[in-house]
Design a protein around this motif. Sequence first.
Motif, PDB file in Angstrom:
ATOM      1  N   PRO A  14       0.817  -1.205  -0.065  1.00 13.44           N
ATOM      2  CA  PRO A  14       0.072  -0.055  -0.113  1.00 13.44           C
ATOM      3  C   PRO A  14       0.814   1.268   0.114  1.00 13.44           C
ATOM      4  CG  PRO A  14      -0.656  -1.502   1.694  1.00 13.44           C
ATOM      5  CD  PRO A  14       0.698  -2.090   1.172  1.00 13.44           C
ATOM      6  N   SER A  15       0.237   2.404  -0.365  1.00  9.60           N
ATOM      7  CA  SER A  15       0.884   3.585  -0.233  1.00  9.60           C
ATOM      8  C   SER A  15      -0.340   4.655   0.239  1.00  9.60           C
ATOM      9  CB  SER A  15       1.602   4.087  -1.520  1.00  9.60           C
ATOM     10  OG  SER A  15       0.656   4.107  -2.656  1.00  9.60           O
ATOM     11  N   SER A  16       0.236   5.823   0.107  1.00  8.29           N
ATOM     12  CA  SER A  16      -0.817   7.003   0.719  1.00  8.29           C
ATOM     13  C   SER A  16      -1.931   7.320  -0.568  1.00  8.29           C
ATOM     14  CB  SER A  16       0.020   8.270   0.787  1.00  8.29           C
ATOM     15  OG  SER A  16       0.703   8.694  -0.162  1.00  8.29           O
ATOM     16  N   VAL A  17      -1.258   7.007  -1.636  1.00  3.53           N
ATOM     17  CA  VAL A  17      -2.343   7.141  -3.018  1.00  3.53           C
ATOM     18  C   VAL A  17      -3.092   5.930  -3.323  1.00  3.53           C
ATOM     19  CG1 VAL A  17      -1.207   9.074  -3.647  1.00  3.53           C
ATOM     20  CG2 VAL A  17      -0.569   6.811  -4.477  1.00  3.53           C
ATOM     21  N   ARG A  18      -2.410   4.715  -2.811  1.00  2.00           N
ATOM     22  CA  ARG A  18      -3.207   3.566  -3.125  1.00  2.00           C
ATOM     23  C   ARG A  18      -3.197   2.642  -1.918  1.00  2.00           C
ATOM     24  NH1 ARG A  18      -1.210   0.263  -8.328  1.00  2.00           N
ATOM     25  NH2 ARG A  18       0.555   0.562  -7.292  1.00  2.00           N
ATOM     26  N   PRO A  19      -4.159   3.187  -0.861  1.00  2.21           N
ATOM     27  CA  PRO A  19      -3.953   2.379   0.393  1.00  2.21           C
ATOM     28  C   PRO A  19      -4.413   1.118   0.538  1.00  2.21           C
ATOM     29  CG  PRO A  19      -5.851   3.984   0.319  1.00  2.21           C
ATOM     30  CD  PRO A  19      -5.131   4.074  -0.955  1.00  2.21           C
ATOM     31  N   THR A  20      -5.122   0.396  -0.179  1.00  2.00           N
ATOM     32  CA  THR A  20      -5.508  -1.135  -0.395  1.00  2.00           C
ATOM     33  C   THR A  20      -4.620  -1.910  -1.063  1.00  2.00           C
ATOM     34  OG1 THR A  20      -7.142  -0.631  -1.756  1.00  2.00           O
ATOM     35  CG2 THR A  20      -7.916  -0.220   0.470  1.00  2.00           C
ATOM     36  N   HIS A  21      -3.924  -1.262  -1.924  1.00  2.00           N
ATOM     37  CA  HIS A  21      -3.047  -1.917  -2.966  1.00  2.00           C
ATOM     38  C   HIS A  21      -1.970  -2.940  -1.994  1.00  2.00           C
ATOM     39  CE1 HIS A  21      -0.915  -3.021  -6.484  1.00  2.00           C
ATOM     40  NE2 HIS A  21       0.244  -2.974  -5.878  1.00  2.00           N
ATOM     41  N   GLY A  22      -2.178  -4.403  -2.582  1.00  6.09           N
ATOM     42  CA  GLY A  22      -1.373  -5.237  -1.728  1.00  6.09           C
ATOM     43  C   GLY A  22      -1.513  -5.164  -0.280  1.00  6.09           C
ATOM     44  N   ILE A  23      -2.590  -4.862   0.360  1.00  2.59           N
ATOM     45  CA  ILE A  23      -2.675  -4.476   1.858  1.00  2.59           C
ATOM     46  C   ILE A  23      -2.445  -6.088   2.689  1.00  2.59           C
ATOM     47  CG2 ILE A  23      -5.100  -5.119   2.266  1.00  2.59           C
ATOM     48  CD1 ILE A  23      -5.136  -2.830   3.994  1.00  2.59           C
ATOM     49  N   PHE A  24      -2.485  -7.075   2.021  1.00  5.29           N
ATOM     50  CA  PHE A  24      -2.261  -8.352   2.530  1.00  5.29           C
ATOM     51  C   PHE A  24      -0.699  -8.545   2.612  1.00  5.29           C
ATOM     52  CE2 PHE A  24      -3.326  -8.522  -1.887  1.00  5.29           C
ATOM     53  CZ  PHE A  24      -2.059  -9.094  -2.439  1.00  5.29           C
ATOM     54  N   VAL A  25       0.156  -7.800   1.877  1.00  2.00           N
ATOM     55  CA  VAL A  25       1.754  -7.974   2.239  1.00  2.00           C
ATOM     56  C   VAL A  25       1.961  -7.156   3.398  1.00  2.00           C
ATOM     57  CG1 VAL A  25       3.744  -7.370   1.364  1.00  2.00           C
ATOM     58  CG2 VAL A  25       2.296  -8.473  -0.192  1.00  2.00           C
ATOM     59  N   GLU A  26       1.227  -5.968   3.435  1.00  2.00           N
ATOM     60  CA  GLU A  26       1.437  -5.171   4.745  1.00  2.00           C
ATOM     61  C   GLU A  26       1.112  -5.829   5.901  1.00  2.00           C
ATOM     62  OE1 GLU A  26       1.009  -0.465   5.901  1.00  2.00           O
ATOM     63  OE2 GLU A  26      -0.773  -1.748   5.466  1.00  2.00           O
ATOM     64  N   THR A  27      -0.115  -6.426   5.854  1.00  2.00           N
ATOM     65  CA  THR A  27      -0.682  -7.242   6.973  1.00  2.00           C
ATOM     66  C   THR A  27       0.204  -8.155   7.666  1.00  2.00           C
ATOM     67  OG1 THR A  27      -2.773  -6.398   6.399  1.00  2.00           O
ATOM     68  CG2 THR A  27      -2.706  -8.154   7.845  1.00  2.00           C
ATOM     69  N   ARG A  28       0.688  -9.095   6.733  1.00  2.00           N
ATOM     70  CA  ARG A  28       1.693 -10.018   7.256  1.00  2.00           C
ATOM     71  C   ARG A  28       2.829  -9.431   7.910  1.00  2.00           C
ATOM     72  NH1 ARG A  28       4.196 -14.928   3.570  1.00  2.00           N
ATOM     73  NH2 ARG A  28       6.149 -13.786   3.840  1.00  2.00           N
TER      74      ARG A  28
END
Length: 402
Positions: A14-28
């Motif tokens: 995720p990034s500030s402009v695409r906050p849900t993009h790849g959120i599963f990677v950030e969550t793990r």
Amino acid sequence: MRTLKILTFSTLFPSSVRPTHGIFVETRLRELLKSGQVESRVVAPVPWFPASHPRWGDYAKFAATPASEQRNGLDVLHPRYLLLPKVGMTAAPLTLALGARAAVQKLIDEGFDFDLIDAHYYYPDGVAAALLAKWFHKPLTITARGTDLNLIPQYALPARMIDWAARRASASIGVCAALMDVLRGRGHDPARLHVLRNGVDLQRFRPLSPADMRADLGIDGAPLLLSVGHLIERKGHHIAIEALAELAKIRPDARLVIIGEGEERAGLAALAVRLGVSEKVRLTGALPNAELLKWYSAADALLLCSSREGWANVLLEAMACGAPVVATDIWGTPEVVAAPEAGRLVTRRDGPAFASAISELLDAGVDRLATRRYAEGFSWQATTEGQLELFSGIAKKVCHAT
């Protein structure tokens, strides 16, 4: 035990402009950091694009992505890489690695001399990470997540590059066993193939009152069905509409809500009109997790009519909110939907088959508490422990070798 230093590498972040993009990677990663035994920096490259303007859609978001930012306590770098038209698929691993090289060197120069690279998505990200691992003389793990191994190896050159990266990696990780079966079938060492499934955030996704949520969302009629994901063909939202049309013959109050955005939106709306269910179908566009929580809690069932999935997070998200699922019996999905209280699996991917499974589920009665209890067996703890054991073992081998 010393703190492990991990470089997380993926374009899926995720990034500030695409906050849900790849959120599963950030969550793990966030769940791993809760252990207190790991320190991480993130390199999440984005394609280069010259300017930000709404007319350019996602390309504008690439241009607007900051070069560096902090998200939920994580330091994230977003170096640019060249994504070339037409030849982009085969050139992407190299341009991705070259674009990220300076950012990785910067981290080392600033004192973050990491123990290993933890890459996500096998192609092009994993191949690029294998190049970086070679250049910086670091060990590497690559996590496969779905189409990177169940679709891309159909192409000869990417398949060869995936094989090279798998041989270079100290370990390959699959979010489901089916993905590691692909690498095993391609002749890779089973000792270096590991399954560490995704978990679900049981605090973020929790049951709320279905009646209250339906009132809040302005929903009448029952049953309420959801179909969540990008509006692309392989997600099968069109099959969900066809299933609703079949189901409406015996349950005329049934409603379908499709949550997501993408290229198929106009076609899905037209299909609903053609099948005479346009008044029973709502397309909401993409929604944040706080809104998804309401819809999951309001729904009688989630439909996942995909043709390919690794480990679909929406399944556990819905179940954590008490909504059982009806899903295609493919890839990692049987590993998620493995008990009656979780839902039903459909072997034939068409509207009538899904309608039959939905009807069977509803006739049996939905026990939302039982579905929630099932989801509670999928916390992140086991995945975190598996990562710590794997990463520590790799780092120790490197220390002994030097």
